[in-house]
Design an enzyme around this catalytic site. Sequence first.
Site, PDB file in Angstrom:
ATOM      1  N   LYS A  34      29.141   9.843 -30.463  1.00 34.82           N
ATOM      2  CA  LYS A  34      28.156  10.210 -31.479  1.00 34.82           C
ATOM      3  C   LYS A  34      28.686  11.100 -32.599  1.00 34.82           C
ATOM      4  O   LYS A  34      28.007  11.239 -33.614  1.00 34.82           O
ATOM      5  CB  LYS A  34      26.920  10.808 -30.826  1.00 34.82           C
ATOM      6  CG  LYS A  34      27.045  12.156 -30.203  1.00 34.82           C
ATOM      7  CD  LYS A  34      25.658  12.519 -29.647  1.00 34.82           C
ATOM      8  CE  LYS A  34      25.610  13.843 -28.998  1.00 34.82           C
ATOM      9  NZ  LYS A  34      24.312  14.135 -28.405  1.00 34.82           N
ATOM     10  N   GLU A 112      41.213  29.543  -9.088  1.00 34.08           N
ATOM     11  CA  GLU A 112      39.862  29.797  -9.618  1.00 34.08           C
ATOM     12  C   GLU A 112      38.916  30.062  -8.456  1.00 34.08           C
ATOM     13  O   GLU A 112      39.261  29.837  -7.286  1.00 34.08           O
ATOM     14  CB  GLU A 112      39.384  28.614 -10.478  1.00 34.08           C
ATOM     15  CG  GLU A 112      40.145  28.520 -11.801  1.00 34.08           C
ATOM     16  CD  GLU A 112      39.688  27.392 -12.716  1.00 34.08           C
ATOM     17  OE1 GLU A 112      38.696  26.719 -12.401  1.00 34.08           O
ATOM     18  OE2 GLU A 112      40.353  27.191 -13.737  1.00 34.08           O
ATOM     19  N   HIS A 236      28.117  29.541 -16.017  1.00 33.17           N
ATOM     20  CA  HIS A 236      29.458  30.123 -15.906  1.00 33.17           C
ATOM     21  C   HIS A 236      29.310  31.632 -16.023  1.00 33.17           C
ATOM     22  O   HIS A 236      28.621  32.121 -16.924  1.00 33.17           O
ATOM     23  CB  HIS A 236      30.370  29.580 -17.010  1.00 33.17           C
ATOM     24  CG  HIS A 236      31.823  29.812 -16.743  1.00 33.17           C
ATOM     25  ND1 HIS A 236      32.382  31.073 -16.759  1.00 33.17           N
ATOM     26  CD2 HIS A 236      32.823  28.955 -16.429  1.00 33.17           C
ATOM     27  CE1 HIS A 236      33.672  30.968 -16.472  1.00 33.17           C
ATOM     28  NE2 HIS A 236      33.964  29.696 -16.263  1.00 33.17           N
ATOM     29  N   ARG A 284      31.127  30.342  -8.261  1.00 32.90           N
ATOM     30  CA  ARG A 284      30.442  30.727  -9.500  1.00 32.90           C
ATOM     31  C   ARG A 284      28.995  31.132  -9.350  1.00 32.90           C
ATOM     32  O   ARG A 284      28.505  32.009 -10.062  1.00 32.90           O
ATOM     33  CB  ARG A 284      30.444  29.517 -10.432  1.00 32.90           C
ATOM     34  CG  ARG A 284      31.532  29.623 -11.387  1.00 32.90           C
ATOM     35  CD  ARG A 284      31.572  28.452 -12.254  1.00 32.90           C
ATOM     36  NE  ARG A 284      32.977  28.264 -12.517  1.00 32.90           N
ATOM     37  CZ  ARG A 284      33.485  27.265 -13.161  1.00 32.90           C
ATOM     38  NH1 ARG A 284      32.694  26.322 -13.613  1.00 32.90           N
ATOM     39  NH2 ARG A 284      34.766  27.199 -13.369  1.00 32.90           N
ATOM     40  N   HIS A 345      26.501  25.995 -18.200  1.00 32.78           N
ATOM     41  CA  HIS A 345      27.857  25.458 -18.320  1.00 32.78           C
ATOM     42  C   HIS A 345      27.974  24.013 -17.859  1.00 32.78           C
ATOM     43  O   HIS A 345      28.657  23.213 -18.485  1.00 32.78           O
ATOM     44  CB  HIS A 345      28.778  26.345 -17.486  1.00 32.78           C
ATOM     45  CG  HIS A 345      30.228  25.988 -17.544  1.00 32.78           C
ATOM     46  ND1 HIS A 345      30.955  26.045 -18.708  1.00 32.78           N
ATOM     47  CD2 HIS A 345      31.094  25.579 -16.572  1.00 32.78           C
ATOM     48  CE1 HIS A 345      32.217  25.688 -18.460  1.00 32.78           C
ATOM     49  NE2 HIS A 345      32.312  25.385 -17.175  1.00 32.78           N
ATOM     50  N   ARG A 380      29.058  23.082  -8.139  1.00 30.55           N
ATOM     51  CA  ARG A 380      30.383  22.481  -8.345  1.00 30.55           C
ATOM     52  C   ARG A 380      31.482  23.526  -8.157  1.00 30.55           C
ATOM     53  O   ARG A 380      31.411  24.633  -8.709  1.00 30.55           O
ATOM     54  CB  ARG A 380      30.470  21.920  -9.764  1.00 30.55           C
ATOM     55  CG  ARG A 380      31.846  21.388 -10.116  1.00 30.55           C
ATOM     56  CD  ARG A 380      31.861  20.842 -11.522  1.00 30.55           C
ATOM     57  NE  ARG A 380      31.675  21.882 -12.506  1.00 30.55           N
ATOM     58  CZ  ARG A 380      32.646  22.419 -13.242  1.00 30.55           C
ATOM     59  NH1 ARG A 380      33.894  22.038 -13.083  1.00 30.55           N
ATOM     60  NH2 ARG A 380      32.371  23.341 -14.126  1.00 30.55           N
ATOM     61  N   SER A 385      35.511  18.929 -12.106  1.00 27.19           N
ATOM     62  CA  SER A 385      34.774  17.917 -12.871  1.00 27.19           C
ATOM     63  C   SER A 385      35.681  17.008 -13.697  1.00 27.19           C
ATOM     64  O   SER A 385      35.394  15.815 -13.816  1.00 27.19           O
ATOM     65  CB  SER A 385      33.710  18.550 -13.758  1.00 27.19           C
ATOM     66  OG  SER A 385      34.271  19.543 -14.530  1.00 27.19           O
TER      67      SER A 385
HETATM   68  P1  FAD Z   1      32.269  14.858 -22.247  1.00 25.95           P
HETATM   69  O1  FAD Z   1      33.668  15.285 -22.260  1.00 25.95           O
HETATM   70  O2  FAD Z   1      31.246  15.867 -22.579  1.00 25.95           O
HETATM   71  O3  FAD Z   1      32.106  13.627 -23.241  1.00 25.95           O
HETATM   72  C1  FAD Z   1      30.843  13.096 -23.540  1.00 25.95           C
HETATM   73  C2  FAD Z   1      30.996  12.148 -24.700  1.00 25.95           C
HETATM   74  O4  FAD Z   1      29.783  11.428 -24.912  1.00 25.95           O
HETATM   75  C3  FAD Z   1      31.276  12.857 -26.025  1.00 25.95           C
HETATM   76  O5  FAD Z   1      32.222  12.084 -26.712  1.00 25.95           O
HETATM   77  C4  FAD Z   1      29.932  12.801 -26.752  1.00 25.95           C
HETATM   78  O6  FAD Z   1      30.029  12.851 -28.141  1.00 25.95           O
HETATM   79  C5  FAD Z   1      29.430  11.450 -26.283  1.00 25.95           C
HETATM   80  N1  FAD Z   1      27.994  11.244 -26.359  1.00 25.95           N
HETATM   81  C6  FAD Z   1      27.016  12.021 -25.838  1.00 25.95           C
HETATM   82  N2  FAD Z   1      25.813  11.464 -26.085  1.00 25.95           N
HETATM   83  C7  FAD Z   1      26.048  10.313 -26.762  1.00 25.95           C
HETATM   84  C8  FAD Z   1      25.206   9.297 -27.295  1.00 25.95           C
HETATM   85  N3  FAD Z   1      23.873   9.345 -27.214  1.00 25.95           N
HETATM   86  N4  FAD Z   1      25.783   8.253 -27.936  1.00 25.95           N
HETATM   87  C9  FAD Z   1      27.144   8.182 -28.074  1.00 25.95           C
HETATM   88  N5  FAD Z   1      27.985   9.126 -27.593  1.00 25.95           N
HETATM   89  C10 FAD Z   1      27.425  10.168 -26.937  1.00 25.95           C
HETATM   90  N6  FAD Z   1      35.864  21.217 -16.029  1.00 25.95           N
HETATM   91  C11 FAD Z   1      36.996  21.237 -15.300  1.00 25.95           C
HETATM   92  O7  FAD Z   1      37.155  20.447 -14.359  1.00 25.95           O
HETATM   93  N7  FAD Z   1      37.968  22.141 -15.615  1.00 25.95           N
HETATM   94  C12 FAD Z   1      37.865  23.018 -16.642  1.00 25.95           C
HETATM   95  O8  FAD Z   1      38.768  23.785 -16.898  1.00 25.95           O
HETATM   96  C13 FAD Z   1      36.671  23.013 -17.411  1.00 25.95           C
HETATM   97  N8  FAD Z   1      36.500  23.881 -18.427  1.00 25.95           N
HETATM   98  C14 FAD Z   1      35.385  23.771 -19.214  1.00 25.95           C
HETATM   99  C15 FAD Z   1      35.255  24.600 -20.316  1.00 25.95           C
HETATM  100  C16 FAD Z   1      34.184  24.463 -21.174  1.00 25.95           C
HETATM  101  C17 FAD Z   1      34.046  25.357 -22.373  1.00 25.95           C
HETATM  102  C18 FAD Z   1      33.191  23.481 -20.903  1.00 25.95           C
HETATM  103  C19 FAD Z   1      32.022  23.312 -21.811  1.00 25.95           C
HETATM  104  C20 FAD Z   1      33.303  22.679 -19.782  1.00 25.95           C
HETATM  105  C21 FAD Z   1      34.399  22.804 -18.934  1.00 25.95           C
HETATM  106  N9  FAD Z   1      34.546  21.994 -17.818  1.00 25.95           N
HETATM  107  C22 FAD Z   1      35.691  22.054 -17.084  1.00 25.95           C
HETATM  108  C23 FAD Z   1      33.608  20.923 -17.555  1.00 25.95           C
HETATM  109  C24 FAD Z   1      34.203  19.614 -18.079  1.00 25.95           C
HETATM  110  O9  FAD Z   1      34.843  19.871 -19.312  1.00 25.95           O
HETATM  111  C25 FAD Z   1      33.179  18.529 -18.286  1.00 25.95           C
HETATM  112  O10 FAD Z   1      32.342  18.426 -17.186  1.00 25.95           O
HETATM  113  C26 FAD Z   1      33.882  17.205 -18.502  1.00 25.95           C
HETATM  114  O11 FAD Z   1      34.795  17.326 -19.565  1.00 25.95           O
HETATM  115  C27 FAD Z   1      32.876  16.121 -18.803  1.00 25.95           C
HETATM  116  O12 FAD Z   1      33.558  14.979 -19.211  1.00 25.95           O
HETATM  117  P2  FAD Z   1      32.730  13.700 -19.616  1.00 25.95           P
HETATM  118  O13 FAD Z   1      33.706  12.666 -20.030  1.00 25.95           O
HETATM  119  O14 FAD Z   1      31.767  13.368 -18.565  1.00 25.95           O
HETATM  120  O15 FAD Z   1      31.833  14.185 -20.868  1.00 25.95           O
HETATM  121  C1  SIN Z   2      36.970  27.631 -16.611  1.00 24.14           C
HETATM  122  O1  SIN Z   2      38.064  27.517 -17.148  1.00 24.14           O
HETATM  123  O2  SIN Z   2      36.519  28.691 -16.167  1.00 24.14           O
HETATM  124  C2  SIN Z   2      36.115  26.438 -16.488  1.00 24.14           C
HETATM  125  C3  SIN Z   2      36.499  25.689 -15.297  1.00 24.14           C
HETATM  126  C4  SIN Z   2      35.422  24.720 -14.931  1.00 24.14           C
HETATM  127  O3  SIN Z   2      34.356  24.679 -15.523  1.00 24.14           O
HETATM  128  O4  SIN Z   2      35.664  23.977 -13.968  1.00 24.14           O
END
Ligand code: FAD
Ligand code: SIN
Length: 540
Positions: A34, A112, A236, A284, A345, A380, A385
Amino acid sequence: MKHAADFLVLGSGIAGLYFALRASEHGSVVVLTKKQRAESNTNYAQGGISAAIGPDDSPQSHLEDTLRAGAGLCHRDAVELMVNRAPQVIEELERIGVEFTRRDSTLDLGREGGHSRNRIVHARDATGRAIERALLDAIAQRPSVRIVENALAVELMTEHHLRRSASEQPTCFGVYALTDAGRIEQFFARATLLATGGCGQVYAHTTNPPIATGDGIAMAYRAGAAIANMEFIQFHPTALYEPDRTGPAFLISEAVRGAGAVLRNTTGERFMLRYDERAELAPRDIVARAIDHELKTRGDRYVWLDLRHLDESSVRERFPTIVAACADRGIRLPHDMIPVVPAAHYCCGGVLTDLDARTTIRRLYACGEVACTGVHGANRLASNSLLEGVVFAQQAIEAILADPPPPIGSEFEKIPPWDDSGTQNADEWVLVSHDREELQAVMWDYVGIVRSTLRLQRALRRIELLRDEIEDFYRRTKLTAELIELRNLTTVAWLIARSAMHRKESRGLHTMSDYPDTDDRHWRCDTVIIADRIECRPVR
Ligand code: FAD
Ligand code: SIN
């Protein structure tokens, strides 16, 4: 306008991109995303990705830690699959081009909360960016993949759009999506993957970027899919405290506590030792609740994260992104303490899937944060994730190849284009921004870290009123991204509050002040919502 592909992927985070890369070997792939292609939760992931590869570690230990964090609701088969696959996932990500941090040629393993071993593989403190970049570079070499940016999926196309009544198990033929051209186009596919990520934006304070509006969960719910465990929202413990900031809260990775940082209240006391013997490295839910308790009982607005005893060059080397972000705000690490607060988070629930990432809608698969695969249970474990996203994307592609869906058929002609006759351009946009803020405040105040029946009742009344008003506005108005997201956020808020109201106990991330105990006899089950039915299903 109509488009067709073998595989349709909604979302370009780790789950969607990994799936697209694998699917590109077997047919044409369209990825709708998106915003710009890299914009995703994945891109901001800091700490890393967990895998039992250290000499003192084993998948069994990773399994036990995950089950312990999940507080009785993890599905053991899903966790076993994930932890056993984890070492291969790391190898494969490296083959794709992800540059993880190494020390003397071996992978550097961080720690962690909730992990009993060092098992967090990372690219310093910007692991997600390294993964996102490598996956996008690899996909750029695949001519069979077309990424469509600024394409917002609005609604899944099912039998309903064939003007046929949906059977018990509907079929998904693709989506309607709002494109750059400002119109709603149809994207058909043999198999559709939901990889739209989480819904942190439903809360006033979140680490999630603006894309995280729960669109996939809301679309799947409206199409009749089963949605599970939405009450388990992870907060978080350590987001940077910045009272005047309007965007997402900047995360201070749990890996910083893994490297030895400690939490102090405003009197300087290291309070976590009063709450759990694992102190700052407890799971967490425990750390976030402890901070919440300190803030509420002391009337403070933040607690301190203290790195002052850590070696300066190690901190700078391991956490360059965090050091730079803090420096921008006048906080010099490790010499100054960081003011931190909890923020929404991660969504542990989502679209219910089986072990092959199949949803309860035919030809619709889900993986990543949008899905509820059974891996996370009631909480979690950190860094599970990114791993889950890859493992279940692998499961989805293997399941599709083993039992290929039929080619696109008569639905291509028969499903009508989007009908927006009778709608008008809205002149009341203030309603949309006001409603979004109101919804976020209701969720933060009444459906936050600690809940009660009274607060949840209040929340549900307000959410239902907002939902009815927004639905009415939606029907009369030419669609924009803001309105579509607001409608989805309201649906997701309702799913979270309704699920929380249903579960009359405290477990993992769901804390009810009027039901403080865990009640395995009645509640060792998943909360499943399908349309207006809610039920408790035993865990696998
Ligand atoms: P996302 O990476 O969120 O991707 C979703 C995609 O869908 C995006 O491209 C978005 O634009 C698109 N989208 C959404 N709605 C629509 C729509 N209606 N139409 C078209 N496209 C759409 N997890 C870990 O395991 N380790 C970490 O160190 C960690 N650190 C984190 C730090 C932060 C700041 C955050 C916010 C999260 C962190 N997490 C971490 C959690 C982890 O990043 C996410 O759970 C994971 O990246 C999700 O991946 P995903 O592919 O499911 O979704
Ligand atoms: C973090 O780096 O603390 C995020 C890790 C996570 O969400 O799994």
